[in-house]
Design a protein around this motif. Structure first.
Motif, mmCIF file in Angstrom:
data_model
loop_
_atom_site.group_PDB
_atom_site.id
_atom_site.type_symbol
_atom_site.label_atom_id
_atom_site.label_comp_id
_atom_site.label_asym_id
_atom_site.label_seq_id
_atom_site.Cartn_x
_atom_site.Cartn_y
_atom_site.Cartn_z
ATOM 1 N N HIS A 51 -3.590 7.868 -3.667
ATOM 2 C CA HIS A 51 -4.083 7.502 -2.030
ATOM 3 C C HIS A 51 -5.135 6.378 -2.577
ATOM 4 C CE1 HIS A 51 -6.813 8.295 1.375
ATOM 5 N NE2 HIS A 51 -5.650 8.084 1.772
ATOM 6 N N ILE A 52 -6.062 6.691 -3.539
ATOM 7 C CA ILE A 52 -7.134 5.871 -3.682
ATOM 8 C C ILE A 52 -6.706 4.635 -4.142
ATOM 9 C CG2 ILE A 52 -9.042 5.484 -5.172
ATOM 10 C CD1 ILE A 52 -9.402 8.561 -5.131
ATOM 11 N N MET A 102 0.998 4.467 -2.579
ATOM 12 C CA MET A 102 0.365 5.828 -1.874
ATOM 13 C C MET A 102 1.646 6.912 -2.220
ATOM 14 S SD MET A 102 -1.404 4.115 1.387
ATOM 15 C CE MET A 102 -1.900 5.865 2.095
ATOM 16 N N GLN A 110 0.679 -1.290 0.033
ATOM 17 C CA GLN A 110 -0.106 -0.054 -0.145
ATOM 18 C C GLN A 110 0.871 1.238 -0.204
ATOM 19 O OE1 GLN A 110 -0.287 -2.555 1.972
ATOM 20 N NE2 GLN A 110 -2.390 -3.034 2.167
ATOM 21 N N ALA A 162 -10.202 3.882 0.248
ATOM 22 C CA ALA A 162 -10.251 5.374 0.784
ATOM 23 C C ALA A 162 -11.807 5.843 0.358
ATOM 24 C CB ALA A 162 -9.306 6.002 -0.382
ATOM 25 N N LEU A 183 -5.049 2.320 -1.480
ATOM 26 C CA LEU A 183 -5.811 1.522 -0.545
ATOM 27 C C LEU A 183 -6.943 0.748 -0.875
ATOM 28 C CD1 LEU A 183 -6.342 4.790 1.989
ATOM 29 C CD2 LEU A 183 -4.857 2.680 2.106
ATOM 30 N N SER A 184 -6.964 0.407 -2.393
ATOM 31 C CA SER A 184 -8.135 -0.421 -3.036
ATOM 32 C C SER A 184 -7.569 -2.020 -3.415
ATOM 33 C CB SER A 184 -8.300 0.233 -4.068
ATOM 34 O OG SER A 184 -9.225 -0.515 -5.091
ATOM 35 N N LYS A 206 -17.009 4.795 -0.345
ATOM 36 C CA LYS A 206 -15.724 4.303 -0.670
ATOM 37 C C LYS A 206 -15.450 4.388 -2.087
ATOM 38 C CE LYS A 206 -14.462 0.798 2.865
ATOM 39 N NZ LYS A 206 -14.139 -0.789 3.164
ATOM 40 N N GLU A 238 -6.450 7.664 8.275
ATOM 41 C CA GLU A 238 -5.828 8.106 6.833
ATOM 42 C C GLU A 238 -6.256 7.681 5.689
ATOM 43 O OE1 GLU A 238 -1.766 6.462 6.016
ATOM 44 O OE2 GLU A 238 -2.137 5.052 7.841
ATOM 45 N N CYS A 239 -7.454 6.835 5.857
ATOM 46 C CA CYS A 239 -8.279 6.504 4.496
ATOM 47 C C CYS A 239 -9.442 7.332 4.019
ATOM 48 C CB CYS A 239 -9.010 5.186 5.067
ATOM 49 S SG CYS A 239 -8.095 3.633 5.395
ATOM 50 N N ARG A 240 -9.503 8.582 4.980
ATOM 51 C CA ARG A 240 -10.323 9.598 4.424
ATOM 52 C C ARG A 240 -9.598 10.426 3.432
ATOM 53 N NH1 ARG A 240 -14.873 12.599 6.164
ATOM 54 N NH2 ARG A 240 -14.870 11.446 8.236
ATOM 55 N N ILE A 241 -10.115 10.549 2.138
ATOM 56 C CA ILE A 241 -9.495 11.423 1.101
ATOM 57 C C ILE A 241 -9.436 12.981 1.477
ATOM 58 C CG2 ILE A 241 -9.649 12.168 -1.129
ATOM 59 C CD1 ILE A 241 -11.511 9.390 -1.597
#
Length: 306
Positions: A226-227, A128, A124, A236, A230-231, A246, A211-214
């Protein structure tokens, strides 16, 4: 020449390596994995790890100690008389008595170009950070966190749209092949180890929920990384009108505006540039295309997300 091995692993990532090791004729005398954990549809059933399930299919003895720090667990580990231990995303720290219990050492399969991204979430973190290349490596384990010498490595390109899930699946296959090649060399006595460089060390900390919030105030390129990093999991997300959504796939879009503003259908402005949503999962629903989401719920142009 076949080796007498202990295999230590937990998630699906480790299963191909176990399978390939057995396919090459090595003797796996014990499989160590994490204990069954609550799961299932209601979270009430005890679910065995993917490695546990695979080991049972192969009729291998399975051990699930909570810790390897006590003398009893260490004595049991040593009693198998293994030549080496193979460790793939096991999840427990191996203390020195365990590392020293096998004459040929403990070999770890690690998913990064060490010394970059030592630690828990190397796949990840590489995406990222926008890395364009990573590696899977066979490392000789020692006390430090992913600090051991490297026996073999295979470089892997990270394409601009690759997600963590896709890189995970690629590494899973490449890593299994790399480990059996390393074991063949180990059995011949020809596996050499090279110390890691002292420069370029970075750490891949465990992904936190926060930290998953965009953060749409960042440039679109960073939001995109970032997206995809975390996919598919943990995913995200952003919130709109109290709903959590998501984002599983996206791509840099055209246009600009206030960060977090919907400036066109499924296009959200970032600090610099914009991001176009491609695949999302609203809370409580299944994965769907952004086009279907727009038809059923929508992100009206001019609305704000965050």
């Amino acid at each position: 020449m076949s080796l007498r091995l202990i295999f230590m692993g937990t998630p699906a990532f480790a299963v191909p390596t176990l399978t390939e090791i057995l396919g090459q004729g090595h003797e796996v005398v014990a499989v160590y994995t994490r204990a069954p954990a609550p799961g299932g549809r209601r979270g009430l059933d005890l679910v065995k790890s993917p490695v546990h399930q695979a080991a049972e299919r192969f009729r291998l003895p399975v051990f699930t100690p909570k810790s390897l720090r006590n003398a009893e667990a260490q004595a049991e580990f040593a009693s198998f008389g293994a030549d080496a231990a193979i460790v793939v995303a096991y999840g427990l720290i191996l203390p020195v008595p365990v590392l020293e219990a096998v004459p040929l050492g403990c070999l770890n399969l690690h998913g990064s170009a060490l010394p970059r991204w030592r630690g828990a979430a190397p796949i990840q973190r590489a995406i990222m950070a926008g890395d364009t290349e990573t590696a899977v490596m066979v490392m000789q384990m020692e006390e430090g966190l992913d600090t051991g010498a490297i026996g073999m490595a295979e470089r892997i390109a990270i394409s601009p749209e690759m997600t963590a899930g896709q890189l995970h699946d690629r590494m899973m296959v490449v890593g299994a092949d790399l480990m059996v090649r390393a074991l063949a060399a180990l059995a011949r006595g020809s596996l050499g180890f090279t110390p890691q460089a002292s420069e370029g060390v970075t750490y891949a900390a465990k992904i936190t929920k926060e930290e998953c919030r965009i953060d749409f105030s960042k440039p679109a390129t960073e939001v995109h990384n970032h997206i995809r990093g975390l996919s598919p999991a943990p995913g995200a997300f952003f919130e709109v009108e109290g709903r959590r959504v998501k984002v599983l796939r996206a791509t840099p879009g055209e246009g600009s505006g206030n960060p977090g503003m919907v400036i066109a259908e499924n296009v959200i402005a970032c600090g610099t540039g914009a991001i176009r949503l491609l695949e999302v999962q609203p809370a409580g629903k299944g994965v769907m295309s952004a086009a279907d989401f727009a038809r059923g719920n929508g992100l009206p142009v001019g609305s704000k997300v965050g």
